[in-house]
Motif scaffolding. Structure first.
Motif, PDB file in Angstrom:
ATOM      1  N   UNK A  75      18.527  -0.999  14.660  1.00  0.00           N
ATOM      2  CA  UNK A  75      19.927  -1.209  15.030  1.00  0.00           C
ATOM      3  C   UNK A  75      20.400  -0.269  16.125  1.00  0.00           C
ATOM      4  N   UNK A  76      19.790   0.890  16.254  1.00  0.00           N
ATOM      5  CA  UNK A  76      20.227   1.803  17.315  1.00  0.00           C
ATOM      6  C   UNK A  76      19.518   1.581  18.642  1.00  0.00           C
ATOM      7  N   UNK A  77      18.558   0.687  18.667  1.00  0.00           N
ATOM      8  CA  UNK A  77      17.898   0.365  19.934  1.00  0.00           C
ATOM      9  C   UNK A  77      18.860  -0.408  20.830  1.00  0.00           C
ATOM     10  N   UNK A  78      18.797  -0.118  22.124  1.00  0.00           N
ATOM     11  CA  UNK A  78      19.439  -1.029  23.058  1.00  0.00           C
ATOM     12  C   UNK A  78      18.358  -1.941  23.598  1.00  0.00           C
ATOM     13  N   UNK A  79      18.483  -3.230  23.324  1.00  0.00           N
ATOM     14  CA  UNK A  79      17.411  -4.166  23.657  1.00  0.00           C
ATOM     15  C   UNK A  79      17.412  -4.482  25.143  1.00  0.00           C
ATOM     16  N   UNK A  80      16.228  -4.612  25.727  1.00  0.00           N
ATOM     17  CA  UNK A  80      16.173  -5.029  27.133  1.00  0.00           C
ATOM     18  C   UNK A  80      16.561  -6.504  27.281  1.00  0.00           C
ATOM     19  N   UNK A  81      16.612  -6.948  28.512  1.00  0.00           N
ATOM     20  CA  UNK A  81      17.121  -8.285  28.819  1.00  0.00           C
ATOM     21  C   UNK A  81      16.481  -9.375  27.962  1.00  0.00           C
ATOM     22  N   UNK A  82      17.348 -10.143  27.347  1.00  0.00           N
ATOM     23  CA  UNK A  82      16.951 -11.336  26.592  1.00  0.00           C
ATOM     24  C   UNK A  82      16.067 -11.057  25.376  1.00  0.00           C
ATOM     25  N   UNK A  83      15.892  -9.803  25.037  1.00  0.00           N
ATOM     26  CA  UNK A  83      15.231  -9.518  23.762  1.00  0.00           C
ATOM     27  C   UNK A  83      16.237  -9.729  22.639  1.00  0.00           C
ATOM     28  N   UNK A  84      15.758 -10.128  21.466  1.00  0.00           N
ATOM     29  CA  UNK A  84      16.668 -10.367  20.339  1.00  0.00           C
ATOM     30  C   UNK A  84      16.019  -9.924  19.043  1.00  0.00           C
ATOM     31  N   UNK A  85      16.861  -9.736  18.054  1.00  0.00           N
ATOM     32  CA  UNK A  85      16.396  -9.318  16.733  1.00  0.00           C
ATOM     33  C   UNK A  85      16.625 -10.446  15.741  1.00  0.00           C
ATOM     34  N   UNK A  86      15.639 -10.669  14.862  1.00  0.00           N
ATOM     35  CA  UNK A  86      15.842 -11.578  13.736  1.00  0.00           C
ATOM     36  C   UNK A  86      15.787 -10.739  12.467  1.00  0.00           C
ATOM     37  N   UNK A  87      16.825 -10.856  11.661  1.00  0.00           N
ATOM     38  CA  UNK A  87      16.835 -10.173  10.370  1.00  0.00           C
ATOM     39  C   UNK A  87      17.692 -10.998   9.426  1.00  0.00           C
ATOM     40  N   UNK A  88      17.894 -10.512   8.233  1.00  0.00           N
ATOM     41  CA  UNK A  88      18.560 -11.328   7.210  1.00  0.00           C
ATOM     42  C   UNK A  88      19.538 -10.439   6.434  1.00  0.00           C
ATOM     43  N   UNK A  89      20.629 -10.011   7.095  1.00  0.00           N
ATOM     44  CA  UNK A  89      21.426  -8.942   6.475  1.00  0.00           C
ATOM     45  C   UNK A  89      22.231  -9.348   5.256  1.00  0.00           C
ATOM     46  N   UNK A  90      22.570 -10.614   5.087  1.00  0.00           N
ATOM     47  CA  UNK A  90      23.379 -10.977   3.919  1.00  0.00           C
ATOM     48  C   UNK A  90      22.491 -11.345   2.724  1.00  0.00           C
ATOM     49  N   UNK A  91      21.602 -12.292   2.910  1.00  0.00           N
ATOM     50  CA  UNK A  91      20.741 -12.691   1.793  1.00  0.00           C
ATOM     51  C   UNK A  91      19.733 -11.580   1.486  1.00  0.00           C
TER      52      UNK A  91
END
Lengths: 566, 566
Positions: B405-421
């Motif tokens: 979460x503290x990373x600043x992602x480079x261009x068009x990089x994205x994270x997939x996670x499941x924070x609610x379930x």
């Protein structure tokens, strides 16, 4: 180490009470997966010297493993977290409901305040409603109770009473703020009463008069052993009654060995029209059939091809007595033991003369041909000789179940399988649970490579707890039972080909702690089986290579009958 | 090979129609586990050259994998059998419901005749009722439809329309006798209409007047990117709007990279009171907050410690528009894209001047100390440098989520996670699904050893399909996130210690097809990361040894806030 029966905080709490109850019910190990809503409850397990926490690879495996444990011990418990945990386990838990296995699931719930304030918290659906998952369990027919500050001991007592008297599973929700809820220690006195027989109700007179008559007069009686006799621990009572009356009997795939098959009156494992001719004739000529503890299903009866004539059949299942096609009694399942005990009071004037057994006891070891690849038929013959008295044989409901059904089991050996729910992946964790509950019995697991894949992470559990099952892994390169049903060569039946020796080592097995062999020939199989008969128990995995379409003959007949209407 | 779009029997059937629909929706792979109630449907997949059957190790894994696939492609489908199959999958499927991921589950049901005759068949509860499991799915809020002889095309159309317009999952029951139900080929013409936008309804005037006003006048506006922007593929539209208006924005752990974080206006990933001081100040001083597509949950907000003042907040989620604390519009979720597009029409007179970014773009590679054991902090610094533009970073909701979460992602990089379930075990299969759907993007999976254990049999899937994720396996000897929550040294957090190289080989990896390294020092980690930047893609597993209590600092703060009320 805190004193037994007292929690980590020193107070006597609802968690301690629950664990005292489980311990009184013979439980020594509790299964499951930790999660933030259940951790404080788990602390109460760790502080006890009389209970062990045995964590699993995932929750589904925990549910299966608890099922195997309860089959041996009459009770099991596993712990999951809210939402994600309980839903991961729900298929295995549904199997306990369907097959009638008394397993308690303890589910750690969000705090009472979180629920009351309808917070959008993790592991919930995010809609502020917290009872969705309990409702889902109720839809399966599973009893649910939730601990609250003024309904704590009562909630525990109700689920335990359900388990004890009906042998059905139950669900107990424990909000994470209530694990330390103080409970007056005087309630401990009540614990033994939770395990007593249900209050006696008068045994209905008419049916048992008719049963006495039938027992007395029958010329060709046949007793059919069903799974509920195992569920309610009535095998020994019925066995004594059969011995005294001399009645011939059969069991079903669901109940193999519940009454020992080594008795001279044992006629075989009846399976509708795929049973052998002598067995079918025995059923057809019966003037009275005592069908005890089985609700016949498609798998048990080979597509409902059983030949029990309702007009000659006396049926007792948990909850129902039917005589000659007429349902005479419908009561709570808890009266089933009383009914069976009452039946066992029915006597003939003189025992029936014994007739010749139709199935040989422990056939000779088959003669292996060097270099001859193992076939299903050879495996079956070798296994029939390999099984020893008192063994527990667990079979996945694939080809293995059909391999085992024609075996005549030696004294006190029994089979565990799951013919109605029939969930692929069940057998391996269930075998571990059964073995942990009863380590003095040798455990054989017969399972295909397709099935093993689903739940294999419990190899870690087996190694951690130094369990020593003999795993007969039928490497037939996929789902052979499904190939026989439809699409013999279809790619969807293929599964990844595993290297099982690497797998054992991956989960921490060391050369001293396991035995592995890859078997392709008859000679190799016989050699391994001979060596195992007197070897030190170790975790053993025999990878037995079979052709992918090599299935028991009975399976092919079965499939033809089962899918007749399609 | 039969012609595309025509089943194995030559007729055009409901199975073919369903598969044509899925194919039109960009699906190229279908997941799941075969079972006797779904085999004939699977035949229709095998005969096509434009769809591939990709069987999984078990059904839960299939559900997770389909979720990852749908996150990339906007749609996914998996197939299970009745009862045992669908209940094994239900936790993963519930995650798709909770997180809003459009996955179709196709469930093979017993035949219509079996259901009508209420037969006691395998995989049922044995009570003759066949709708229990559909009811359970409905309890989760999941739409269910069942194919019948006069409601076949309509059933398919309804579930697809649900998926397309609401981005929620749906359940389609297909009785095994109806897979060959003929369908008039003319219905194929309808397929494109299933994928069109919903019928336009007038955009409510008042809220958008207020939004225009806010856009025009705000002196310290802040836009908050939520997960529904990814779900409805609105990231690009919002990104263009942000660029044009010059608005500063933040994302959340649920939505990292949905609008690229390399933009100069990106202020960080906001996480309530654990966000850095500059970010908190930015939120607190905002005179208008545009909260777009997030239903804030405990995890996203670090225990509801977010500082969005309702009186200054404009919220749009699928279904609801709230302005300054007042809910103005409640409509079907399907109108969400129209609303966002309407917002993106709102213009300032002149763009806002840019301010300095608060988080550096791609920090320098950290300098490794020889022989220095890797710490969580070093791993985080190394990962921040390692992530490349366009990467997909999948994180299990353990320590990994907090690392990322503290990373600043480079261009068009994205994270997939499941924070609610937040289902443990999700990330590995989801990574494989995402990678299969979008093999041109590099996939990094950050996952702990505890989490990996739950679903590891999909290593077989990865190897079979030659997938090349980079698995950063944090070997911290158990459930570290749970240790931080409660019971740091408690035994229930321990998991079996695996040998991952043996594990890879067990599932069929050969030295040519995988890359494995066991990393204990900073130098080893940096060396591996450097090598990987230009290496040929291969299945890669880096076992990174960490101390079992070494967790991200933000995680410890988070835990303190989350469990504040207990």
């Amino acid at each position: 180490m805190v004193k037994v029966g007292q929690g980590p905080m020193g107070l006597y709490t609802i968690s301690d009470y629950l664990l005292d109850v489980l311990h009184y019910g013979q439980i020594r190990e509790v299964f499951g997966v930790p999660g933030d809503y259940n951790l404080r409850f788990l602390d109460h397990i760790l502080t006890r010297s009389d209970l062990e926490w045995c964590g699993n690879g995932n929750e589904l495996n925990a549910a299966y493993l608890a099922n195997g444990y309860a089959r041996q011990l009459g009770l099991a418990a596993f712990v999951t977290t809210y939402g994600v945990g309980e839903l991961s386990a729900i298929n295995g838990f549904a199997g306990s409901q369907t097959e009638g296995v008394p397993v308690l699931e303890i589910v750690g719930l969000p705090t009472t305040a979180t629920q009351q304030q309808q917070k959008r918290v993790h592991h919930s659906l995010g809609d502020g409603q917290f009872d969705h998952f309990q409702t889902m369990h109720q839809e399966l027919g599973i009893m649910t109770e939730v601990v609250s500050s003024n309904h704590a001991v009562a909630a525990v007592n109700r689920v335990i009473r359900k388990l004890v008297t009906t042998k059905q599973p139950a669900y107990l929700g424990l909000p994470s703020d209530l694990t330390e809820l103080p409970v007056h220690p005087t309630f401990k006195q009540l614990i033994p009463t939770l395990f007593t027989a249900p209050n006696a109700t008068p045994v209905p007179t008419v049916p048992f008069q008719l049963m006495q008559q039938a027992v007395y007069q029958a010329e060709h009686p046949l007793v059919v052993i069903g799974q509920a006799l195992a569920q309610f621990h009535l095998g020994a009572a019925v066995q004594a009654w059969l011995a005294a009356q001399g009645f011939p009997f059969v069991d079903l795939i669901e109940s193999k060995g519940v009454v020992t098959e080594s008795m001279s009156q044992f006629k075989g494992t009846y399976h509708g029209k795929i049973a052998n001719a002598a067995l079918q004739a025995q059923v057809e000529q019966a003037d009275v059939v005592f069908l005890l503890g089985s609700s016949l299903s498609d798998v048990n009866t080979a597509g409902f091809t059983h030949q029990f004539d309702p007009e000659h059949t006396i049926t007792m299942t948990p909850g129902v007595i039917s005589i000659y096609g007429e349902t005479l009694v419908e009561q709570s399942p808890e009266h089933f033991p009383t009914w069976i005990q009452q039946l066992c009071q029915c006597q003939r004037a003189t025992p029936m003369p014994s007739s010749a057994p139709t199935v040989p006891v422990r056939p000779a070891e088959p003669v292996p041909q060097p270099q001859q690849p193992v076939t299903q038929a050879f495996y079956q013959a070798a296994l029939a000789h390999f099984v020893q008295p008192n063994d527990v044989v667990i079979t996945e409901q694939g080809t293995s179940q059909f391999t085992v059904e024609d075996l005549r089991l030696p004294t006190d050996a029994e089979v565990i399988t799951q013919p109605l729910w029939a969930s692929i992946g069940y057998a391996f964790p269930a075998a571990l649970g059964s073995l942990l509950a009863n380590p003095n019995r040798r455990h054989l697991l017969s399972i295909g490579d397709g099935s093993f894949l689903l739940t294999l992470q419990e190899l870690g559990f087996a190694i951690q707890h130094q369990l020593t099952p003999i795993i007969l892994l039928l490497d037939n390169q996929g789902y052979t039972i499904e190939r026989v049903i439809h699409g013999e060569q279809a790619r969807y039946h293929d599964v990844p080909q595993l290297n099982y020796q690497h797998l054992l080592m991956a989960f921490g097995a060391t050369p001293e702690t396991y035995r592995f062999a890859k078997i392709t020939t008859e000679t190799e199989l016989i050699t391994q089986f001979r060596n195992l008969q007197h070897a030190t128990p170790k975790l053993t995995l025999l990878q037995i290579r079979l052709q992918k379409l090599d299935a028991p003959k009975t399976l092919r007949k079965f499939i033809n009958l089962l899918y007749d209407d399609e």
